[in-house]
Design a protein around this motif. Structure first.
Motif, PDB file in Angstrom:
ATOM      1  N   ALA A  64     -80.842  42.346-129.725  1.00 15.42           N
ATOM      2  CA  ALA A  64     -80.459  42.809-128.494  1.00 15.42           C
ATOM      3  C   ALA A  64     -80.102  44.465-128.381  1.00 15.42           C
ATOM      4  CB  ALA A  64     -79.144  42.050-127.793  1.00 15.42           C
ATOM      5  N   HIS A  65     -80.476  45.184-127.460  1.00 15.17           N
ATOM      6  CA  HIS A  65     -80.082  46.455-127.503  1.00 15.17           C
ATOM      7  C   HIS A  65     -79.295  46.806-126.329  1.00 15.17           C
ATOM      8  CE1 HIS A  65     -83.265  48.326-130.389  1.00 15.17           C
ATOM      9  NE2 HIS A  65     -83.621  46.840-130.268  1.00 15.17           N
ATOM     10  N   ILE A  66     -78.978  45.735-125.608  1.00 18.33           N
ATOM     11  CA  ILE A  66     -77.884  45.826-124.629  1.00 18.33           C
ATOM     12  C   ILE A  66     -76.849  44.819-124.910  1.00 18.33           C
ATOM     13  CG2 ILE A  66     -79.259  46.700-122.769  1.00 18.33           C
ATOM     14  CD1 ILE A  66     -79.217  43.880-121.546  1.00 18.33           C
ATOM     15  N   SER A  67     -75.583  45.118-124.104  1.00 16.27           N
ATOM     16  CA  SER A  67     -74.481  44.095-124.541  1.00 16.27           C
ATOM     17  C   SER A  67     -73.318  44.888-123.401  1.00 16.27           C
ATOM     18  CB  SER A  67     -73.953  44.341-125.981  1.00 16.27           C
ATOM     19  OG  SER A  67     -72.581  44.176-126.019  1.00 16.27           O
ATOM     20  N   ALA A  68     -72.900  43.588-122.795  1.00 17.43           N
ATOM     21  CA  ALA A  68     -71.892  43.891-121.922  1.00 17.43           C
ATOM     22  C   ALA A  68     -70.426  43.941-122.540  1.00 17.43           C
ATOM     23  CB  ALA A  68     -71.979  42.815-120.899  1.00 17.43           C
ATOM     24  N   SER A  69     -70.568  43.222-123.632  1.00 11.55           N
ATOM     25  CA  SER A  69     -68.861  43.267-124.279  1.00 11.55           C
ATOM     26  C   SER A  69     -68.716  44.201-125.251  1.00 11.55           C
ATOM     27  CB  SER A  69     -68.692  41.806-124.980  1.00 11.55           C
ATOM     28  OG  SER A  69     -69.830  41.612-125.909  1.00 11.55           O
ATOM     29  N   HIS A  70     -69.771  45.010-125.809  1.00 13.42           N
ATOM     30  CA  HIS A  70     -69.399  46.065-126.692  1.00 13.42           C
ATOM     31  C   HIS A  70     -70.285  47.254-126.512  1.00 13.42           C
ATOM     32  CE1 HIS A  70     -68.039  42.587-129.158  1.00 13.42           C
ATOM     33  NE2 HIS A  70     -67.390  43.604-130.034  1.00 13.42           N
ATOM     34  N   ASN A  71     -70.120  47.786-125.376  1.00 12.16           N
ATOM     35  CA  ASN A  71     -70.722  48.847-124.707  1.00 12.16           C
ATOM     36  C   ASN A  71     -70.387  50.129-125.623  1.00 12.16           C
ATOM     37  OD1 ASN A  71     -72.526  48.642-122.579  1.00 12.16           O
ATOM     38  ND2 ASN A  71     -70.680  48.190-121.342  1.00 12.16           N
ATOM     39  N   LYS A  72     -69.332  50.424-126.206  1.00  7.33           N
ATOM     40  CA  LYS A  72     -68.873  51.501-126.981  1.00  7.33           C
ATOM     41  C   LYS A  72     -69.644  51.189-128.308  1.00  7.33           C
ATOM     42  CE  LYS A  72     -66.390  53.454-123.587  1.00  7.33           C
ATOM     43  NZ  LYS A  72     -65.255  52.816-123.152  1.00  7.33           N
TER      44      LYS A  72
ATOM     45  N   ARG B 156     -74.215  35.324-128.538  1.00  6.46           N
ATOM     46  CA  ARG B 156     -72.845  34.396-128.899  1.00  6.46           C
ATOM     47  C   ARG B 156     -72.006  34.554-127.562  1.00  6.46           C
ATOM     48  NH1 ARG B 156     -68.503  34.833-131.831  1.00  6.46           N
ATOM     49  NH2 ARG B 156     -69.184  36.683-132.672  1.00  6.46           N
ATOM     50  N   ARG B 157     -71.668  35.522-127.097  1.00  7.52           N
ATOM     51  CA  ARG B 157     -70.776  35.720-125.996  1.00  7.52           C
ATOM     52  C   ARG B 157     -71.590  35.746-124.638  1.00  7.52           C
ATOM     53  NH1 ARG B 157     -70.328  39.880-129.042  1.00  7.52           N
ATOM     54  NH2 ARG B 157     -68.507  39.807-130.633  1.00  7.52           N
ATOM     55  N   THR B 158     -70.953  34.799-123.807  1.00  5.96           N
ATOM     56  CA  THR B 158     -71.304  34.313-122.646  1.00  5.96           C
ATOM     57  C   THR B 158     -71.762  35.454-121.608  1.00  5.96           C
ATOM     58  OG1 THR B 158     -70.152  32.332-122.840  1.00  5.96           O
ATOM     59  CG2 THR B 158     -71.108  32.676-120.755  1.00  5.96           C
ATOM     60  N   ILE B 159     -70.694  36.515-121.763  1.00  3.95           N
ATOM     61  CA  ILE B 159     -71.217  37.728-120.912  1.00  3.95           C
ATOM     62  C   ILE B 159     -72.402  38.622-121.298  1.00  3.95           C
ATOM     63  CG2 ILE B 159     -69.538  39.425-122.280  1.00  3.95           C
ATOM     64  CD1 ILE B 159     -68.286  40.330-119.389  1.00  3.95           C
ATOM     65  N   ASP B 160     -72.488  38.495-122.651  1.00 11.10           N
ATOM     66  CA  ASP B 160     -73.618  39.121-123.009  1.00 11.10           C
ATOM     67  C   ASP B 160     -75.134  38.418-122.619  1.00 11.10           C
ATOM     68  OD1 ASP B 160     -72.179  41.124-124.332  1.00 11.10           O
ATOM     69  OD2 ASP B 160     -72.454  40.315-126.284  1.00 11.10           O
ATOM     70  N   ARG B 161     -74.876  37.053-122.654  1.00 11.25           N
ATOM     71  CA  ARG B 161     -76.018  36.502-122.151  1.00 11.25           C
ATOM     72  C   ARG B 161     -76.315  36.550-120.599  1.00 11.25           C
ATOM     73  NH1 ARG B 161     -73.755  32.099-125.417  1.00 11.25           N
ATOM     74  NH2 ARG B 161     -73.275  30.667-123.520  1.00 11.25           N
ATOM     75  N   LEU B 162     -75.123  36.641-120.020  1.00  9.87           N
ATOM     76  CA  LEU B 162     -75.356  36.624-118.460  1.00  9.87           C
ATOM     77  C   LEU B 162     -75.792  38.057-118.020  1.00  9.87           C
ATOM     78  CD1 LEU B 162     -74.678  36.229-115.484  1.00  9.87           C
ATOM     79  CD2 LEU B 162     -72.291  36.926-115.886  1.00  9.87           C
ATOM     80  N   PHE B 163     -75.385  39.220-119.066  1.00 11.20           N
ATOM     81  CA  PHE B 163     -75.924  40.498-118.673  1.00 11.20           C
ATOM     82  C   PHE B 163     -77.253  40.662-119.063  1.00 11.20           C
ATOM     83  CE2 PHE B 163     -75.940  45.216-119.538  1.00 11.20           C
ATOM     84  CZ  PHE B 163     -76.010  45.662-118.289  1.00 11.20           C
ATOM     85  N   GLY B 164     -77.713  40.057-120.165  1.00 11.57           N
ATOM     86  CA  GLY B 164     -78.961  40.239-120.570  1.00 11.57           C
ATOM     87  C   GLY B 164     -79.880  39.390-119.726  1.00 11.57           C
ATOM     88  N   PHE B 165     -79.458  38.346-119.264  1.00 12.96           N
ATOM     89  CA  PHE B 165     -80.237  37.475-118.279  1.00 12.96           C
ATOM     90  C   PHE B 165     -80.557  38.341-117.015  1.00 12.96           C
ATOM     91  CE2 PHE B 165     -79.841  34.588-114.697  1.00 12.96           C
ATOM     92  CZ  PHE B 165     -80.913  33.957-114.719  1.00 12.96           C
ATOM     93  N   LEU B 166     -79.602  38.775-116.471  1.00  6.88           N
ATOM     94  CA  LEU B 166     -79.724  39.577-115.142  1.00  6.88           C
ATOM     95  C   LEU B 166     -80.729  40.757-115.235  1.00  6.88           C
ATOM     96  CD1 LEU B 166     -76.084  39.213-113.751  1.00  6.88           C
ATOM     97  CD2 LEU B 166     -77.941  38.142-113.045  1.00  6.88           C
ATOM     98  N   THR B 167     -80.206  41.530-116.576  1.00  6.89           N
ATOM     99  CA  THR B 167     -81.156  42.608-116.793  1.00  6.89           C
ATOM    100  C   THR B 167     -82.536  42.096-116.923  1.00  6.89           C
ATOM    101  OG1 THR B 167     -79.470  43.626-118.030  1.00  6.89           O
ATOM    102  CG2 THR B 167     -81.603  44.426-118.429  1.00  6.89           C
ATOM    103  N   LEU B 168     -82.937  41.165-117.414  1.00  5.81           N
ATOM    104  CA  LEU B 168     -84.524  40.722-117.847  1.00  5.81           C
ATOM    105  C   LEU B 168     -85.016  40.491-116.386  1.00  5.81           C
ATOM    106  CD1 LEU B 168     -84.256  38.703-121.158  1.00  5.81           C
ATOM    107  CD2 LEU B 168     -85.356  40.743-120.697  1.00  5.81           C
TER     108      LEU B 168
END
Lengths: 242, 242
Positions: A64-72, B156-168
């Motif tokens: 993954a190159h994107i992440s919503a939880s660890h932007n920084k 692992r984090r649901t918010i990462d899966r959610l954001f990755g899913f929407l981005t794709l």
């Protein structure tokens, strides 16, 4: 439960006509398009090229190159191996390619020692139109398998995702397991390659610790068992109903 | 964050040469191989046939027939709509097929009203060898997209899966969004079809309630915004850095 494991060689397009396959292996060796990799070595696969596994097996992973939880802190996390998701195997006789890249990176690693890979440009296949069609059919098949895989990853409970994931892998790649004390029948089907609990966790959106705990639960319920060499087995139906 | 949304029409093989495509539409209508479906109507797709979306869009879903956590009550749960996993869209001009079936069932539904679907046997494509190749290339592309999708579902984090899913999804299907108060530039890209929070949850292994909560979080962080008609948007990079 209506789990019905079939020997998958009938549905999976693995059994290439020997002559064409040998021709292609010879062609690849002649043109220096064949190379052996040691376990966990990365295959330097480039977009636009087609790869074929001659021997051994390939492990596909995504980063993954994107992440919503660890932007920084995402930059420092990219190199972290735990961010790598296991996406499946490519076995002997099967093709693979790595095109799509954003916002995830796909990579291929040798999963077994002495994994041999051939590569070619798509236009090289103009010489073997029938083989080209086989390769494209193999991708159609792989695509359908990935849809099933996505179906299990949509399940809400981690134990369901884990069991669905193992069932799909063994349905596709499983080899018959004959127990020493029951030589007259097939006791189950086993995955012929090891997978760590961390790798399983990376595929189903969970952690190594959780996978270890849930694998124990599946064993207790008799839904899976572990073979001598730590290989994962699914018992045949008669065993499960005991 | 290096999110770089490209207008996907260049990478996705959607732009068929108009003449062949029109020829095939005419052929399908002549042979009664064309039908319009209303929203959420199931496409009675059979293995061995190839389907092409002429207009509208298709929603692929998977149903689990196995479960490790509900062995006893699984029969009554199969008909439950919450067991249905959303597996993606097939847009106009794109092919789909449903072959693989066990231990999950794949199905296709019209996602938009007046979705028109053509179908044919694979050997019908012998008449259009170039088009056959386009269809097979489209499946190669879809397969690569599903590998990316699996990459995000391994997070692992649901918010990462959610954001990755929407981005794709938006990377693949997004259309440019021009805000009324900023008509000089593209403010973002939006998914041109609605998706319920339950459908999103079914894709990423989560629940409607959790998706609603995390969508709020993504909006607060400025990672997504919602357009007038409840359509999901990803802001362009300049917006995100504010």
């Amino acid at each position: 439960m209506s789990l019905n494991i079939q020997p998958t060689s009938t549905s999976a397009p693995t059994s290439r006509p020997f002559l064409t396959w040998q021709l292609i292996i010879d062609w690849a060796e002649e043109h220096y398009r064949s190379r052996a990799f040691s376990k966990d070595e990365r295959i330097p696969a480039r977009p636009g090229l087609l790869y074929l596994v001659q021997k051994g097996s390939i492990r596909l992973v995504g980063n993954a190159h994107i992440s919503a939880s660890h932007n920084k802190s995402s930059k420092s996390k990219i190199s972290n191996i735990s961010d790598e998701a296991f996406l499946g195997f490519v076995g002997a006789g099967q093709p693979f390619e790595l095109i799509a890249q954003s916002p995830f990176t796909l990579q291929a690693y040798a999963h077994a020692d002495q994994t041999t890979v051939l590569w070619m440009y798509w236009h090289d296949l103009d010489n073997w139109p029938y083989f080209r069609r086989e390769v494209l059919d193999a991708f159609r098949y792989q695509h359908q398998r990935k849809l099933l895989w996505l179906s299990t990853l949509g399940q809400r409970r981690t134990i369901d995702r884990l069991f669905g994931f193992l069932t799909l892998l063994i349905e596709e790649y499983g080899e018959p397991w004959i127990a020493q004390d029951k030589p007259e029948a097939i006791s189950g089907y086993y995955l012929p390659w090891p997978l760590t609990h961390a790798q399983i966790g990376s595929a189903i959106g969970s952690t190594r610790v959780t996978v270890t705990r849930l694998m124990g639960k599946l064993r207790q319920q008799g839904l899976i068992f572990i073979q001598n060499d730590h290989l994962i087995c699914l018992p045949t139906q008669s065993e499960q109903s005991q």
